[in-house]
Design a protein around this motif. Structure first.
Motif, PDB file in Angstrom:
ATOM      1  N   GLN B 242       0.860  -1.179   0.000  1.00 43.76           N
ATOM      2  CA  GLN B 242       0.000   0.000   0.000  1.00 43.76           C
ATOM      3  C   GLN B 242       0.897   1.229   0.000  1.00 43.76           C
ATOM      4  OE1 GLN B 242      -1.943   0.731   3.703  1.00 43.76           O
ATOM      5  NE2 GLN B 242      -3.622   1.905   2.807  1.00 43.76           N
ATOM      6  N   MET B 243       0.673   2.119  -0.969  1.00 44.49           N
ATOM      7  CA  MET B 243       1.508   3.314  -1.061  1.00 44.49           C
ATOM      8  C   MET B 243       0.620   4.544  -1.062  1.00 44.49           C
ATOM      9  SD  MET B 243       4.708   3.571  -3.558  1.00 44.49           S
ATOM     10  CE  MET B 243       4.559   2.233  -4.693  1.00 44.49           C
ATOM     11  N   MET B 244       1.015   5.567  -0.323  1.00 40.31           N
ATOM     12  CA  MET B 244       0.287   6.833  -0.384  1.00 40.31           C
ATOM     13  C   MET B 244       1.260   7.926  -0.774  1.00 40.31           C
ATOM     14  SD  MET B 244      -2.636   6.985   2.441  1.00 40.31           S
ATOM     15  CE  MET B 244      -3.839   5.683   2.669  1.00 40.31           C
ATOM     16  N   ILE B 245       0.931   8.623  -1.852  1.00 39.30           N
ATOM     17  CA  ILE B 245       1.797   9.673  -2.370  1.00 39.30           C
ATOM     18  C   ILE B 245       1.149  11.019  -2.054  1.00 39.30           C
ATOM     19  CG2 ILE B 245       2.904  10.606  -4.429  1.00 39.30           C
ATOM     20  CD1 ILE B 245       2.289   7.538  -5.493  1.00 39.30           C
ATOM     21  N   LEU B 246       1.804  11.763  -1.164  1.00 36.54           N
ATOM     22  CA  LEU B 246       1.249  13.049  -0.720  1.00 36.54           C
ATOM     23  C   LEU B 246       1.908  14.189  -1.484  1.00 36.54           C
ATOM     24  CD1 LEU B 246       1.747  11.068   1.978  1.00 36.54           C
ATOM     25  CD2 LEU B 246       0.632  12.977   3.089  1.00 36.54           C
ATOM     26  N   THR B 247       1.090  15.016  -2.129  1.00 36.85           N
ATOM     27  CA  THR B 247       1.585  16.215  -2.806  1.00 36.85           C
ATOM     28  C   THR B 247       0.690  17.382  -2.415  1.00 36.85           C
ATOM     29  OG1 THR B 247       0.219  15.713  -4.721  1.00 36.85           O
ATOM     30  CG2 THR B 247       2.508  14.965  -4.805  1.00 36.85           C
ATOM     31  N   LYS B 248       0.970  18.549  -2.982  1.00 37.28           N
ATOM     32  CA  LYS B 248       0.121  19.708  -2.666  1.00 37.28           C
ATOM     33  C   LYS B 248      -1.318  19.492  -3.139  1.00 37.28           C
ATOM     34  CE  LYS B 248       1.666  22.369  -6.750  1.00 37.28           C
ATOM     35  NZ  LYS B 248       0.745  21.772  -7.711  1.00 37.28           N
ATOM     36  N   ASP B 249      -1.485  18.594  -4.105  1.00 40.47           N
ATOM     37  CA  ASP B 249      -2.818  18.344  -4.656  1.00 40.47           C
ATOM     38  C   ASP B 249      -3.622  17.333  -3.849  1.00 40.47           C
ATOM     39  OD1 ASP B 249      -2.060  20.023  -6.777  1.00 40.47           O
ATOM     40  OD2 ASP B 249      -1.044  18.329  -7.736  1.00 40.47           O
ATOM     41  N   GLY B 250      -3.010  16.734  -2.852  1.00 35.90           N
ATOM     42  CA  GLY B 250      -3.740  15.749  -2.054  1.00 35.90           C
ATOM     43  C   GLY B 250      -2.998  14.436  -1.934  1.00 35.90           C
ATOM     44  N   VAL B 251      -3.761  13.401  -1.623  1.00 40.96           N
ATOM     45  CA  VAL B 251      -3.152  12.098  -1.397  1.00 40.96           C
ATOM     46  C   VAL B 251      -3.610  11.112  -2.462  1.00 40.96           C
ATOM     47  CG1 VAL B 251      -2.828  10.220   0.257  1.00 40.96           C
ATOM     48  CG2 VAL B 251      -3.192  12.545   1.083  1.00 40.96           C
ATOM     49  N   GLU B 252      -2.637  10.479  -3.109  1.00 42.41           N
ATOM     50  CA  GLU B 252      -2.972   9.454  -4.098  1.00 42.41           C
ATOM     51  C   GLU B 252      -2.597   8.092  -3.523  1.00 42.41           C
ATOM     52  OE1 GLU B 252      -1.223   7.604  -8.158  1.00 42.41           O
ATOM     53  OE2 GLU B 252      -0.660   9.676  -7.702  1.00 42.41           O
ATOM     54  N   GLU B 253      -3.562   7.176  -3.531  1.00 37.02           N
ATOM     55  CA  GLU B 253      -3.281   5.861  -2.960  1.00 37.02           C
ATOM     56  C   GLU B 253      -3.078   4.825  -4.054  1.00 37.02           C
ATOM     57  OE1 GLU B 253      -6.027   4.493   0.000  1.00 37.02           O
ATOM     58  OE2 GLU B 253      -4.927   2.628   0.322  1.00 37.02           O
ATOM     59  N   GLN B 254      -2.076   3.965  -3.859  1.00 35.33           N
ATOM     60  CA  GLN B 254      -1.819   2.874  -4.807  1.00 35.33           C
ATOM     61  C   GLN B 254      -1.758   1.567  -4.052  1.00 35.33           C
ATOM     62  OE1 GLN B 254       1.652   3.200  -7.264  1.00 35.33           O
ATOM     63  NE2 GLN B 254       1.115   5.231  -8.002  1.00 35.33           N
ATOM     64  N   LEU B 255      -2.253   0.523  -4.673  1.00 31.48           N
ATOM     65  CA  LEU B 255      -2.122  -0.801  -4.077  1.00 31.48           C
ATOM     66  C   LEU B 255      -1.479  -1.730  -5.109  1.00 31.48           C
ATOM     67  CD1 LEU B 255      -2.904  -2.094  -1.341  1.00 31.48           C
ATOM     68  CD2 LEU B 255      -4.864  -3.077  -2.513  1.00 31.48           C
ATOM     69  N   LEU B 256      -0.300  -2.238  -4.779  1.00 28.07           N
ATOM     70  CA  LEU B 256       0.414  -3.114  -5.710  1.00 28.07           C
ATOM     71  C   LEU B 256       0.539  -4.492  -5.100  1.00 28.07           C
ATOM     72  CD1 LEU B 256       3.190  -0.492  -6.270  1.00 28.07           C
ATOM     73  CD2 LEU B 256       1.640  -1.205  -8.072  1.00 28.07           C
ATOM     74  N   PRO B 257       0.553  -5.518  -5.948  1.00 24.33           N
ATOM     75  CA  PRO B 257       0.692  -6.864  -5.387  1.00 24.33           C
ATOM     76  C   PRO B 257       2.139  -7.168  -4.984  1.00 24.33           C
ATOM     77  CG  PRO B 257       0.519  -6.973  -7.769  1.00 24.33           C
ATOM     78  CD  PRO B 257       0.396  -5.527  -7.396  1.00 24.33           C
ATOM     79  N   LEU B 258       2.289  -7.924  -3.904  1.00 23.02           N
ATOM     80  CA  LEU B 258       3.599  -8.468  -3.530  1.00 23.02           C
ATOM     81  C   LEU B 258       3.452  -9.981  -3.494  1.00 23.02           C
ATOM     82  CD1 LEU B 258       4.684  -6.156  -0.559  1.00 23.02           C
ATOM     83  CD2 LEU B 258       5.716  -6.224  -2.817  1.00 23.02           C
ATOM     84  N   LYS B 259       4.573 -10.693  -3.395  1.00 24.75           N
ATOM     85  CA  LYS B 259       4.497 -12.161  -3.361  1.00 24.75           C
ATOM     86  C   LYS B 259       3.715 -12.618  -2.128  1.00 24.75           C
ATOM     87  CE  LYS B 259       8.323 -14.450  -4.430  1.00 24.75           C
ATOM     88  NZ  LYS B 259       9.782 -14.732  -4.604  1.00 24.75           N
ATOM     89  N   LYS B 260       2.920 -13.673  -2.326  1.00 23.29           N
ATOM     90  CA  LYS B 260       2.051 -14.137  -1.245  1.00 23.29           C
ATOM     91  C   LYS B 260       2.617 -15.351  -0.509  1.00 23.29           C
ATOM     92  CE  LYS B 260      -2.176 -12.556  -3.576  1.00 23.29           C
ATOM     93  NZ  LYS B 260      -2.457 -11.338  -2.818  1.00 23.29           N
ATOM     94  N   ASP B 261       3.883 -15.733  -0.820  1.00 26.89           N
ATOM     95  CA  ASP B 261       4.434 -16.937  -0.189  1.00 26.89           C
ATOM     96  C   ASP B 261       5.020 -16.656   1.189  1.00 26.89           C
ATOM     97  OD1 ASP B 261       6.579 -15.463  -1.000  1.00 26.89           O
ATOM     98  OD2 ASP B 261       7.497 -17.031  -2.229  1.00 26.89           O
TER      99      ASP B 261
END
Lengths: 203, 261, 205
Positions: B242-261
């Motif tokens: 889970q990544m949150m990128i904070l800029t002057k325009d607000g917060v953008e959230e990203q969810l990327l897959p990681l290995k599940k093992d």
């Protein structure tokens, strides 16, 4: 509260050991010699558990001399150090290990190079330009870090030693009854007349 | 720091424990109020942005409780969805304490706006968080918190905390189970530690490379590299990033897959 | 803190490159938090195979001395140098001999195979279980940090110069985050008919 110190310089090694023999809080003797000559150019200083120290020192002293008698060769400082370490290490995993901390000072008679080995009761061996055991480590190593240089002359070495013993007198809560100082050069081991009567007052 | 709050050594990450005894003997039960839920978080601040990240795996002992338990939370903003929030809190350690801490901080930031009629600054929020943690000095929130936002000058701001509220503003910080794996990597790649200008001297005379703020795209890549590396070598890290990128325009959230093992 | 593996501190790492391998160690020797020596290398050469040893200092000496003896005897009997694979098995069996009273060391081996010149690295636990790795092996009190660094920096088929940079950066940054390791490093880059040993200064704290 036993003090062991070692300093190497250009062509000498100084070994210094406190003169107090202690059992618990009691000082039994004020002129104890915690060193043994292993051969002409190798001196060992020891601290640790009472019986173990002299027993171990005399054992390795005898064996170093026996080796030289049998082989007709002398053992250099590196050989002596590794032999002594081997004996501490062997005992470490035996039924009764030796509880001894050692400083091995020497001068190689062929090259004239001084050497100092530090060895603790676990038989961890390190070749160092200067070394200490026990509380002396905490008080003296920082002084030596600042003032030591491998090319120092004997008088400079003794000056640094004086700074160390003064600091020990100033900060150690128990009187260690001054120090015995021995100097190893290519000419052999000699006791140094270390004037030690000045009173050092706490800062 | 870890040693100070470390639980019993034999604990496998569960809070209840029953000592095995034979039937007739008295049983000894114990309750340890903390559980380690694993996982890792990290934050990096740039010239005009801050990136917060955390994996989404939740563990206790060797079991995986869930593959999606976020460790990043929006603080402030409007309503339960934190609309328009400009501050992100990441918590790793004991998830229940992390949740409680998030709720408390979120409430206080919202109350601040309600009472003062203006949003709380990141620096004020950072100090408030320190106080919240220290208020429980003798029964601490078992968490390592990182707070991210944009400061009054528009620069990326990042604050990291120990469980009892000691805090510091930093360029980057990794926390949690894989922090020991990630932190030296960040030192090296973000603050250019051990980087020197070639030919500028011998030994200690070599001139170190001075750290300059990295562009956002580079930082995002570093965060992904840090987590894919951590996933390889730490069993408590994985599943999702889970990544949150904070800029002057607000917060953008990203969810990327990681290995599940 | 009183684990025998973390009394003296220290770190070592080995890496595979393209037709080369690298092995590196820090230089600290300590007693808990007190640094006793800042020149205590933990890599030992056995012909052109290199062994890194971290853990309890006394056992580093004991094991390195024991293996020097065994490798010398091997060379005399076989009239050839020992290969990295053979050394790996020798280390493994020597450690397993002490199964119930182990040497507290975590060895790492790096070398090139004599016949095909293929890079070989491996690591061990203290009782001799071999970890054959295709990429890198870490050991010591900074092993967590080294895992993170190596996993982040290492890539396949690095040339000798790139490999040197990678292993050096990995080790230096790792030991800077470990209080029990550091104080400079030794790095060996082993190529087909050249071994380069470099001394890295590193942070002196």
């Amino acid at each position: 509260m036993e003090v062991l110190l070692g300093i190497t310089g250009k062509d000498f090694t100084i070994i210094c050991a406190s003169k107090a023999a202690m059992r618990g809080a009691t000082i039994l003797k004020a002129s104890d010699d915690k060193t043994r000559n292993l051969n002409k150019h190798n001196l060992m200083a020891y601290s640790g558990e009472a019986g173990d120290t002299t027993q171990f020192a005399e054992y390795v002293q005898a064996n170093v001399q026996l080796y030289s008698m049998r082989s007709g060769t002398h053992l250099g400082p590196d050989a002596v150090a590794n032999f002594v370490r081997g004996e501490v290490a062997k005992a470490l995993r035996s039924r009764r290990p030796y509880n001894v901390n050692l400083l091995l000072g020497g001068v190689d008679p062929t090259t004239g190079k001084p050497s100092l080995y530090w060895c603790d009761y676990l038989a961890a061996l390190a070749k160092l330009p200067y070394a200490a055991h026990g509380y002396a480590q905490y008080y003296c190593l920082s002084i030596l870090d600042k003032h030591h240089h491998p090319d120092i002359e004997l008088d400079q070495g003794l000056k640094i030693l004086r700074m160390c013993t003064d600091e020990l007198k100033r900060r150690l809560p128990i009187d260690f009854k001054g120090v015995l100082v021995k100097i190893i050069t290519k000419d052999g081991i000699r006791e140094h007349d270390y004037v030690d009567d000045k009173q050092i007052l706490p800062a | 720091m870890a040693g100070m709050f470390a639980g019993p050594q034999e604990m496998m990450g569960y809070s209840f424990n029953t000592a095995p005894t034979s039937a007739s003997e008295p049983r000894q039960h114990s309750f340890y109020p903390y559980t380690d839920n694993g996982g890792s978080t990290l934050g990096i601040s740039g010239a005009d942005f801050t990136i917060m990240a955390g994996d989404t795996r939740s563990t206790s002992g060797y079991s995986i409780n869930s593959r999606h338990v976020p460790k990043l939370f929006l603080i402030g903003g409007e309503g339960p969805k934190n609309k328009g929030a400009r501050i992100v809190l990441s918590v790793v350690g004991f998830a229940a304490d992390g949740d409680a801490l998030k709720e408390k901080l979120d409430k206080e930031v919202k109350m601040y706006k309600y009472q003062h009629g203006k949003p709380m600054t990141v620096s004020a929020c950072a100090q408030r968080l320190s106080h919240i943690l220290y208020n429980k000095r003798f029964f601490p929130y078992y968490v390592h918190a990182i707070l991210g936002g944009i400061d009054e000058e528009g620069k990326g701001a990042l604050y990291s905390y120990d469980p009892v509220g000691s805090y510091e503003r930093e360029q980057c910080r990794a926390a949690g189970a894989a922090s020991s794996l990630i932190m030296p990597f960040l030192d090296n790649q973000v603050n250019f530690k051990n980087h020197h200008i070639p030919g500028s001297g011998e030994g200690h005379d070599l001139k170190p490379v001075v750290a300059t703020p990295l562009p956002k795209e580079t930082v995002i890549e570093l965060v992904r590299d840090a987590f894919t590396s951590a996933v390889e070598r730490h069993i408590e890290v994985g599943d999702g990033l889970q990544m949150m990128i904070l800029t002057k325009d607000g917060v953008e959230e990203q969810l990327l897959p990681l290995k599940k093992d | 803190m009183s684990s025998p593996f973390s009394i003296n501190g220290g770190a070592a790492v080995a890496m595979v490159g393209k037709d080369c391998v690298a092995i590196a160690c820090d230089l600290r020797l300590g007693l808990q938090s007190l640094t006793v020596s800042n020149n205590y290398p933990k890599i030992f050469p056995y012909g052109d195979v290199y062994l890194g040893l971290t853990g309890l200092a006394t056992d580093i000496s004991t094991v390195s001395d024991l293996l020097r003896y065994k490798v010398n005897m091997y060379r005399l009997r076989e009239e050839r140098a020992i290969s990295p694979q053979t050394l790996a098995n020798l280390v493994s069996s020597s450690l397993y001999e002490r199964r119930f009273g182990p040497y507290f060391v975590s060895p790492v081996i790096a070398g090139l195979n004599h016949k095909d010149g293929k890079p070989f690295i491996c690591g061990f636990d203290s009782i001799g279980c071999i970890d054959f790795a295709k990429d890198f092996i870490v050991s010591g009190t900074a092993s967590d940090q080294l895992f993170g660094m190596c996993e982040g920096l290492w890539e396949p088929d690095l040339g000798p110069d790139e490999l040197f940079e990678t292993i050096s950066q990995a080790l230096l940054s790792a030991v800077d985050r470990d209080a029990l390791s550091g104080w400079g490093a030794h790095v060996y880059i082993i190529e087909k008919d050249k071994v380069t040993k470099r001394l890295l200064k590193g942070r002196q704290d």
